[in-house]
Design a protein around this motif. Structure first.
Motif, PDB file in Angstrom:
ATOM      1  N   ASN A 165       0.811  -1.213   0.000  1.00 19.16           N
ATOM      2  CA  ASN A 165       0.000   0.000   0.000  1.00 19.16           C
ATOM      3  C   ASN A 165       0.847   1.267   0.000  1.00 19.16           C
ATOM      4  OD1 ASN A 165      -2.462  -1.436   0.128  1.00 19.16           O
ATOM      5  ND2 ASN A 165      -2.112  -1.764   2.308  1.00 19.16           N
ATOM      6  N   GLY A 166       2.178   1.102  -0.001  1.00 16.35           N
ATOM      7  CA  GLY A 166       3.071   2.257  -0.013  1.00 16.35           C
ATOM      8  C   GLY A 166       3.412   2.788   1.363  1.00 16.35           C
ATOM      9  N   THR A 167       3.078   2.041   2.428  1.00 14.24           N
ATOM     10  CA  THR A 167       3.374   2.458   3.791  1.00 14.24           C
ATOM     11  C   THR A 167       4.785   2.031   4.168  1.00 14.24           C
ATOM     12  OG1 THR A 167       1.060   2.217   4.425  1.00 14.24           O
ATOM     13  CG2 THR A 167       2.666   2.242   6.218  1.00 14.24           C
ATOM     14  N   LEU A 168       5.571   2.952   4.704  1.00 12.07           N
ATOM     15  CA  LEU A 168       6.896   2.627   5.214  1.00 12.07           C
ATOM     16  C   LEU A 168       6.733   2.069   6.620  1.00 12.07           C
ATOM     17  CD1 LEU A 168      10.013   2.759   4.944  1.00 12.07           C
ATOM     18  CD2 LEU A 168       9.868   5.029   6.008  1.00 12.07           C
ATOM     19  N   ASP A 169       7.164   0.830   6.823  1.00 11.68           N
ATOM     20  CA  ASP A 169       7.022   0.175   8.121  1.00 11.68           C
ATOM     21  C   ASP A 169       8.309   0.220   8.913  1.00 11.68           C
ATOM     22  OD1 ASP A 169       4.346  -0.563   7.791  1.00 11.68           O
ATOM     23  OD2 ASP A 169       4.897  -2.377   6.709  1.00 11.68           O
ATOM     24  N   ARG A 170       8.157   0.299  10.227  1.00  8.32           N
ATOM     25  CA  ARG A 170       9.292   0.281  11.156  1.00  8.32           C
ATOM     26  C   ARG A 170       9.349  -1.108  11.781  1.00  8.32           C
ATOM     27  NH1 ARG A 170       7.803   4.253  14.422  1.00  8.32           N
ATOM     28  NH2 ARG A 170       9.126   5.768  13.375  1.00  8.32           N
ATOM     29  N   PHE A 171      10.543  -1.699  11.759  1.00  2.00           N
ATOM     30  CA  PHE A 171      10.776  -2.989  12.400  1.00  2.00           C
ATOM     31  C   PHE A 171      11.806  -2.796  13.501  1.00  2.00           C
ATOM     32  CE2 PHE A 171       9.309  -3.986   8.197  1.00  2.00           C
ATOM     33  CZ  PHE A 171       8.488  -5.074   8.382  1.00  2.00           C
ATOM     34  N   TYR A 172      11.635  -3.506  14.601  1.00  2.00           N
ATOM     35  CA  TYR A 172      12.567  -3.407  15.719  1.00  2.00           C
ATOM     36  C   TYR A 172      13.435  -4.653  15.782  1.00  2.00           C
ATOM     37  CZ  TYR A 172       9.637   0.448  17.184  1.00  2.00           C
ATOM     38  OH  TYR A 172       8.954   1.632  17.225  1.00  2.00           O
ATOM     39  N   GLY A 173      14.688  -4.483  16.160  1.00  2.00           N
ATOM     40  CA  GLY A 173      15.590  -5.610  16.331  1.00  2.00           C
ATOM     41  C   GLY A 173      15.226  -6.400  17.569  1.00  2.00           C
ATOM     42  N   ALA A 174      15.409  -7.737  17.470  1.00  2.00           N
ATOM     43  CA  ALA A 174      15.103  -8.628  18.592  1.00  2.00           C
ATOM     44  C   ALA A 174      16.312  -8.817  19.496  1.00  2.00           C
ATOM     45  CB  ALA A 174      14.625  -9.974  18.068  1.00  2.00           C
ATOM     46  N   LEU A 177      14.650  -9.657  13.374  1.00  2.00           N
ATOM     47  CA  LEU A 177      13.669  -8.604  13.626  1.00  2.00           C
ATOM     48  C   LEU A 177      12.488  -9.162  14.395  1.00  2.00           C
ATOM     49  CD1 LEU A 177      13.611  -6.993  10.081  1.00  2.00           C
ATOM     50  CD2 LEU A 177      14.836  -6.175  12.091  1.00  2.00           C
ATOM     51  N   THR A 178      11.825  -8.306  15.147  1.00  2.00           N
ATOM     52  CA  THR A 178      10.599  -8.712  15.822  1.00  2.00           C
ATOM     53  C   THR A 178       9.509  -8.911  14.775  1.00  2.00           C
ATOM     54  OG1 THR A 178       9.952  -6.423  16.170  1.00  2.00           O
ATOM     55  CG2 THR A 178      11.195  -7.478  17.937  1.00  2.00           C
ATOM     56  N   GLN A 179       8.477  -9.615  15.124  1.00  2.00           N
ATOM     57  CA  GLN A 179       7.402  -9.920  14.184  1.00  2.00           C
ATOM     58  C   GLN A 179       6.549  -8.711  13.840  1.00  2.00           C
ATOM     59  OE1 GLN A 179       6.799 -12.827  12.536  1.00  2.00           O
ATOM     60  NE2 GLN A 179       8.779 -13.415  13.357  1.00  2.00           N
ATOM     61  N   GLY A 180       6.267  -7.872  14.817  1.00  2.00           N
ATOM     62  CA  GLY A 180       5.372  -6.749  14.590  1.00  2.00           C
ATOM     63  C   GLY A 180       6.032  -5.600  13.855  1.00  2.00           C
ATOM     64  N   ALA A 181       5.252  -4.910  13.080  1.00  2.00           N
ATOM     65  CA  ALA A 181       5.726  -3.708  12.391  1.00  2.00           C
ATOM     66  C   ALA A 181       4.673  -2.629  12.593  1.00  2.00           C
ATOM     67  CB  ALA A 181       5.924  -3.981  10.911  1.00  2.00           C
ATOM     68  N   ASP A 207      13.019  14.866  -7.859  1.00  2.00           N
ATOM     69  CA  ASP A 207      13.400  13.915  -6.818  1.00  2.00           C
ATOM     70  C   ASP A 207      14.218  14.636  -5.758  1.00  2.00           C
ATOM     71  OD1 ASP A 207      12.122  11.890  -8.139  1.00  2.00           O
ATOM     72  OD2 ASP A 207      13.935  11.128  -9.091  1.00  2.00           O
ATOM     73  N   ARG A 208      14.012  14.237  -4.504  1.00  2.00           N
ATOM     74  CA  ARG A 208      14.738  14.837  -3.387  1.00  2.00           C
ATOM     75  C   ARG A 208      15.323  13.733  -2.520  1.00  2.00           C
ATOM     76  NH1 ARG A 208      13.747  20.330  -2.636  1.00  2.00           N
ATOM     77  NH2 ARG A 208      11.955  21.102  -3.796  1.00  2.00           N
ATOM     78  N   LEU A 209      16.489  14.009  -1.940  1.00  2.00           N
ATOM     79  CA  LEU A 209      17.125  13.098  -1.007  1.00  2.00           C
ATOM     80  C   LEU A 209      16.736  13.506   0.409  1.00  2.00           C
ATOM     81  CD1 LEU A 209      19.153  10.717  -0.946  1.00  2.00           C
ATOM     82  CD2 LEU A 209      20.942  12.420  -0.554  1.00  2.00           C
ATOM     83  N   TRP A 210      16.176  12.571   1.169  1.00  2.00           N
ATOM     84  CA  TRP A 210      15.708  12.839   2.523  1.00  2.00           C
ATOM     85  C   TRP A 210      16.533  12.033   3.515  1.00  2.00           C
ATOM     86  CZ3 TRP A 210      11.833  16.412   2.956  1.00  2.00           C
ATOM     87  CH2 TRP A 210      11.119  16.686   1.801  1.00  2.00           C
ATOM     88  N   ILE A 211      16.903  12.629   4.615  1.00  2.00           N
ATOM     89  CA  ILE A 211      17.613  11.942   5.689  1.00  2.00           C
ATOM     90  C   ILE A 211      16.645  11.786   6.855  1.00  2.00           C
ATOM     91  CG2 ILE A 211      19.517  12.053   7.341  1.00  2.00           C
ATOM     92  CD1 ILE A 211      21.002  13.812   5.289  1.00  2.00           C
ATOM     93  N   HIS A 212      16.477  10.552   7.306  1.00  2.00           N
ATOM     94  CA  HIS A 212      15.614  10.245   8.450  1.00  2.00           C
ATOM     95  C   HIS A 212      16.499   9.691   9.554  1.00  2.00           C
ATOM     96  CE1 HIS A 212      11.994  10.830   6.014  1.00  2.00           C
ATOM     97  NE2 HIS A 212      12.713  10.311   5.053  1.00  2.00           N
ATOM     98  N   PRO A 213      16.814  10.501  10.587  1.00  2.00           N
ATOM     99  CA  PRO A 213      17.735  10.080  11.635  1.00  2.00           C
ATOM    100  C   PRO A 213      17.206   8.878  12.433  1.00  2.00           C
ATOM    101  CG  PRO A 213      17.341  12.441  11.742  1.00  2.00           C
ATOM    102  CD  PRO A 213      16.348  11.876  10.779  1.00  2.00           C
ATOM    103  N   GLN A 214      18.130   8.052  12.857  1.00  2.00           N
ATOM    104  CA  GLN A 214      17.837   6.922  13.752  1.00  2.00           C
ATOM    105  C   GLN A 214      17.913   7.435  15.173  1.00  2.00           C
ATOM    106  OE1 GLN A 214      16.554   4.075  14.693  1.00  2.00           O
ATOM    107  NE2 GLN A 214      17.811   2.756  13.418  1.00  2.00           N
ATOM    108  N   TRP A 215      17.016   6.977  16.013  1.00  2.00           N
ATOM    109  CA  TRP A 215      17.052   7.367  17.421  1.00  2.00           C
ATOM    110  C   TRP A 215      17.395   6.171  18.261  1.00  2.00           C
ATOM    111  CZ3 TRP A 215      12.842   9.427  14.532  1.00  2.00           C
ATOM    112  CH2 TRP A 215      12.970  10.785  14.266  1.00  2.00           C
ATOM    113  N   PRO A 216      18.112   6.389  19.350  1.00  2.00           N
ATOM    114  CA  PRO A 216      18.474   5.256  20.245  1.00  2.00           C
ATOM    115  C   PRO A 216      17.265   4.658  20.917  1.00  2.00           C
ATOM    116  CG  PRO A 216      19.330   7.357  21.103  1.00  2.00           C
ATOM    117  CD  PRO A 216      18.643   7.644  19.800  1.00  2.00           C
TER     118      PRO A 216
END
Length: 76
Positions: A10-19, A24-28, A67-76
């Motif tokens: 559907n074009g949704t960007l999903d977030r996955f968490y490390g186990a 990866l964990t099952q849920g997104a 087209d544009r380049l986007w940076i999405h920072p990672q948070w701890p």
């Protein structure tokens, strides 16, 4: 069905968490709003200098019609 880059059909960007064991964990959950279809994504490097890998996305900006380049920072 999910693509390997975390964008679902559907074009949704999903977030996955490390186990904590290299998998990866099952849920997104949705990581961002909008449609990410056609977006090129990489996570090669710490672009913000905080010690965490950041998400880099090349997305089409329909308002500017370019087209544009986007940076999405990672948070701890």
């Amino acid at each position: 069905m999910r693509r390997s880059d975390g964008i679902d059909r559907n074009g949704t960007l999903d977030r996955f968490y490390g186990a904590g064991n290299g998998t990866l964990t099952q849920g997104a959950e949705a990581a961002a709003t909008g449609n990410w279809t056609g977006t090129e994504i990489t996570r090669r490097g710490d672009w913000t200098g905080d010690g965490y890998e950041d998400l880099i996305a090349l997305r089409h900006d329909v308002t500017a019609d370019t087209d544009r380049l986007w940076i999405h920072p990672q948070w701890p």
